[in-house]
Design an enzyme around this catalytic site. Structure first.
Site, PDB file in Angstrom:
ATOM      1  N   ARG A   1     -27.914 -13.813  24.032  1.00  0.00           N
ATOM      2  CA  ARG A   1     -26.609 -14.370  24.415  1.00  0.00           C
ATOM      3  C   ARG A   1     -26.805 -15.590  25.313  1.00  0.00           C
ATOM      4  O   ARG A   1     -27.922 -15.905  25.706  1.00  0.00           O
ATOM      5  CB  ARG A   1     -25.749 -13.319  25.107  1.00  0.00           C
ATOM      6  CG  ARG A   1     -26.335 -12.810  26.405  1.00  0.00           C
ATOM      7  CD  ARG A   1     -25.383 -11.841  27.103  1.00  0.00           C
ATOM      8  NE  ARG A   1     -26.053 -11.174  28.202  1.00  0.00           N
ATOM      9  CZ  ARG A   1     -25.500 -10.242  28.966  1.00  0.00           C
ATOM     10  NH1 ARG A   1     -24.259  -9.858  28.756  1.00  0.00           N
ATOM     11  NH2 ARG A   1     -26.176  -9.689  29.958  1.00  0.00           N
TER      12      ARG A   1
ATOM     13  N   GLU B   1     -20.238 -14.495  33.060  1.00  0.00           N
ATOM     14  CA  GLU B   1     -21.355 -14.737  33.967  1.00  0.00           C
ATOM     15  C   GLU B   1     -22.048 -16.076  33.730  1.00  0.00           C
ATOM     16  O   GLU B   1     -23.194 -16.136  33.256  1.00  0.00           O
ATOM     17  CB  GLU B   1     -22.397 -13.613  33.870  1.00  0.00           C
ATOM     18  CG  GLU B   1     -21.885 -12.309  34.378  1.00  0.00           C
ATOM     19  CD  GLU B   1     -22.973 -11.240  34.544  1.00  0.00           C
ATOM     20  OE1 GLU B   1     -22.800 -10.346  35.365  1.00  0.00           O
ATOM     21  OE2 GLU B   1     -24.000 -11.327  33.855  1.00  0.00           O
TER      22      GLU B   1
ATOM     23  N   GLU C   1     -17.429  -5.945  37.098  1.00  0.00           N
ATOM     24  CA  GLU C   1     -18.360  -4.963  36.533  1.00  0.00           C
ATOM     25  C   GLU C   1     -19.027  -4.224  37.695  1.00  0.00           C
ATOM     26  O   GLU C   1     -19.670  -4.844  38.538  1.00  0.00           O
ATOM     27  CB  GLU C   1     -19.435  -5.654  35.683  1.00  0.00           C
ATOM     28  CG  GLU C   1     -18.871  -6.416  34.497  1.00  0.00           C
ATOM     29  CD  GLU C   1     -19.951  -7.109  33.669  1.00  0.00           C
ATOM     30  OE1 GLU C   1     -21.150  -6.833  33.868  1.00  0.00           O
ATOM     31  OE2 GLU C   1     -19.583  -7.944  32.822  1.00  0.00           O
TER      32      GLU C   1
ATOM     33  N   MET D   1     -29.826   1.593  26.805  1.00  0.00           N
ATOM     34  CA  MET D   1     -30.242   2.459  27.912  1.00  0.00           C
ATOM     35  C   MET D   1     -29.363   2.278  29.161  1.00  0.00           C
ATOM     36  O   MET D   1     -29.654   2.832  30.217  1.00  0.00           O
ATOM     37  CB  MET D   1     -31.705   2.172  28.273  1.00  0.00           C
ATOM     38  CG  MET D   1     -32.696   2.423  27.147  1.00  0.00           C
ATOM     39  SD  MET D   1     -32.601   4.101  26.508  1.00  0.00           S
ATOM     40  CE  MET D   1     -33.242   5.029  27.901  1.00  0.00           C
TER      41      MET D   1
END
Ligand code: GAL
Length: 642
Positions: free
Chosen positions: A105, A144, A324, A374
């Site tokens: 990304r 971000e 977040e 994960m």
């Protein structure tokens, strides 16, 4: 103000049949907000011009029908693969000249005009379609900025834009040559088109060149973000937010914030402790499952000020969120422990105590596929509750029980300046001279002394504070130079204050050149980690030491060999050194006393924050700690009416 919780959700990751159930469970947990959409471009436009917005509309309807408020993200952090064929030059290039390719990304260069046009196109389409949607209550631009080191790009697009930027700023190559001192090493230019980006040079490039490139790169982020906010505002009255990060300094967040209504940041305390903090192994061990006791608070205070940038309101009134919040183990640090039970609750309350309007956990359900498989969520991949869900629900219940806790102006302010970070990176002079690290060391000392702090941009209103700390400011703005007249506060400058001109040269008269204060930094030295110079009053100099001269100023602290370290006159003080923790505790203690503030030294791990009505006490330690006769368990939150 009513505090709220929320969650980040990716409807495109899950079968549509489970959306309603997910939404119902979010609402049952008491969540208010759900952020969606920020990575969904390939699903919204699988091939150029083939727009598929219906699924997003249905997702918004489903979430809204459960009573949730949607934060809609623009998907510009993840351009689909076809975009690269359309704009082969849009990929960023790193300082070593490597292409930063497709396959994760943030694969774009802020300076590429073709990509920017496509961003404007998709944002326009989204804003037209959802700008008046009754369930869309806020927007997030991109995701971000700067994450994965993406602010600086050494692409051809960046080089061309940099030349234009230089031509605007300096008007003539001669003016640029003079400003940068290019006659040194015959670096003079005859034309703006001869100027390259400051990478891949034989030895270090001119620091003035580097600093100009850093300013330019920051401006490119501002411009990219503004292109989106201008479009969204035409179609929507909902507030616009961006989610900033921890310890990212590559662009001026105050400048980006001037186009946004609310600042937010993404808080991952355990990941940050593990990979973003210089500290001892013992400290990392002690706070392994709780996070550093000051790192989150620092960013809360910083982004509160960033949130005030658009309205130019007082910094303590800035609007800000956590977009977040870490819910469990993350996937990206070298080691990823689980939080101590209670921390997912503590982190939310700490944010509220620092003025956050909302805290959103990342993410709803752990994804069983791709890079972040994960990374924990509020649900496990099999949809069972993960531990943080119950803690989030507990916070939503507690919010209802607690009276409104409005913001209060803190007695102490700390100045934070992105351009100083760039200046010291351009020419650190000591390998470990890092601006964030220095400012954070001062902040931590204030927190150990029990203080609530407002962080301010360099040009902020400095009235009504009692103590102001301004370490490491490379170039002092006028109002700080005149601090003695501008504020009644005690002001502590240094080290390295006013030590560079805006063009990264040494000013004459020599620094700090503060009116009314007869102090000159005659010589500076940087010290390797093995070298410390003990102070007479306790603690020691590390990293950086300045030899101070001046007869009229009083000496308040010296090294054991009698060299001045802290000098001052009336309300203005200058610290000519970077100190270890004990040294900072000592100097901050003196400064507080000078300002008439009673320090409240706290045990290791206990931290406080005052709101207008309450004092909040947080226990980051792994064992119970006492505050004012009350035992606070590990991960405990305690509040008292003031
Ligand atoms: C943030 C990012 C999210 C996710 C998260 C994982 O930096 O915005 O998309 O990657 O980290 O911790």
């Amino acid at each position: 103000m009513k505090r709220t919780l929320g969650v980040c959700y990716y409807p495109e990751h899950w079968p549509e049949e489970i959306w309603a159930d997910d939404a119902g469970r979010m609402a049952n947990a008491g969540l208010t907000w759900v952020r969606i959409g920020e990575f969904a471009w390939s699903k919204l436009e699988p091939t150029p011009g083939d727009l598929r917005f219906e699924w997003l509309e249905r997702a918004i309807e489903t979430l809204g029908a459960a009573g949730l408020k949607v934060v809609l993200g623009t998907p510009t952090a993840t351009p689909p693969r076809w975009m690269i064929d359309r704009h082969p030059g849009m990929l960023a290039v790193d300082a070593a000249g490597n292409l930063r390719k497709f396959g994760s990304r943030r694969h774009y260069c802020f300076s590429h005009s073709g990509y920017l046009e496509d961003c404007k196109r998709i944002v326009t389409l989204l804003a037209e379609r959802f700008g008046r949607n009754r369930h869309v209550h806020a927007w997030q631009t991109d995701n971000e900025y700067g994450c994965h080191d993406t602010t600086l790009s050494y692409s051809d697009a960046a080089r061309d834009a940099f030349r234009d930027w230089l031509a605007q700023r300096y008007q003539s190559p001669d003016a640029l040559n003079r400003a940068w001192g290019n006659l040194f090493w015959s670096m003079e230019y005859g034309d703006f088109d001869e100027i390259d980006l400051p990478n891949q040079t034989v030895t270090e490039p001119n620091p003035a060149h580097v600093l100009a490139f850093r300013r330019f790169s920051s401006d490119q982020v501002v411009r990219f973000n503004r292109a989106q906010t201008e479009i969204i505002r035409k179609h929507s009255d909902a507030p616009i937010i961006h989610n900033y990060m921890g310890r990212v300094l590559e662009f001026d967040h105050f400048a980006v914030g001037a186009d946004l209504d609310i600042a937010s940041w993404d808080s991952y305390p355990l990941g940050f402790l593990s990979d973003r903090l210089e500290t001892t192994a013992e400290h990392k061990q002690r706070f392994l499952r709780q996070g550093d006791p000051d790192f989150q608070a620092f960013h809360h205070d910083l982004y509160r000020a960033v949130g005030a940038a658009r309205t130019a309101e007082a910094a303590h009134l800035g609007r800000w969120w956590i977009m977040e919040q870490q819910p469990g183990p993350v996937n990206w640090a070298p080691y990823n422990p689980a939080p101590l039970p209670g921390m997912a609750r503590l982190w939310a309350w700490e944010a509220f105590a620092h003025g956050a309007e909302a805290v959103c956990y990342f993410r709803w359900r752990q994804a069983p596929f791709a890079q972040e498989q994960m990374h924990a969520g509020l649900l496990r991949p099999d949809s069972a509750d993960a531990p943080a869900l119950a803690e989030a629900a507990q916070v939503t219940r507690e919010i209802g029980q607690l009276p409104d806790t409005g913001p209060a102006k803190a007695p102490v302010a700390l100045i934070f300046d992105y351009a100083s970070a760039w200046a010291w990176q351009a020419q650190p002079q000591g390998a470990d001279f890092d601006y964030f690290r220095l400012v954070f060391a001062a902040y931590r000392a204030l927190r150990r002394a029990g203080q609530s702090i407002d962080i301010l941009p360099p040009g902020a209103d400095i009235h009504d504070y009692r103590l102001i700390l301004a370490p490491g400011l490379a170039t002092l703005p006028q109002q700080l130079r005149n601090a003695r007249h501008e504020t009644k506060a005690v002001v502590l400058f240094g080290p390295r204050t006013n030590a560079k001109t805006v063009e990264m040269a040494i000013p004459v008269p020599l620094p700090p050149n503060l009116p009314g204060l007869d102090i000159t930094v005659a010589r500076v030295e940087s010290l390797p980690p093995s070298e410390t110079i003990p102070l007479s009053g306790g603690g020691a100099v590390r990293h950086w030491f300045e030899h101070l001269e001046g007869d009229a100023a009083q000496v308040f602290e010296t090294t054991v060999t009698g060299e001045p370290v802290l000098m001052g006159r009336d309300t203005v003080f200058y610290l000519g050194a970077w100190l270890d923790d004990a040294g900072f505790d000592q100097i901050v203690g003196r400064a507080l006393a000078e300002a008439g503030i009673e320090p409240e030294p706290l045990p290791d791990g206990l931290r406080m924050r005052d709101t207008a009505t309450h004092r909040f006490v947080f226990n980051y330690a792994p064992e119970p700690l006492a505050y004012d006769g009350t035992e606070i368990p590990a991960a405990g939150v305690h509040w008292i009416r003031k």
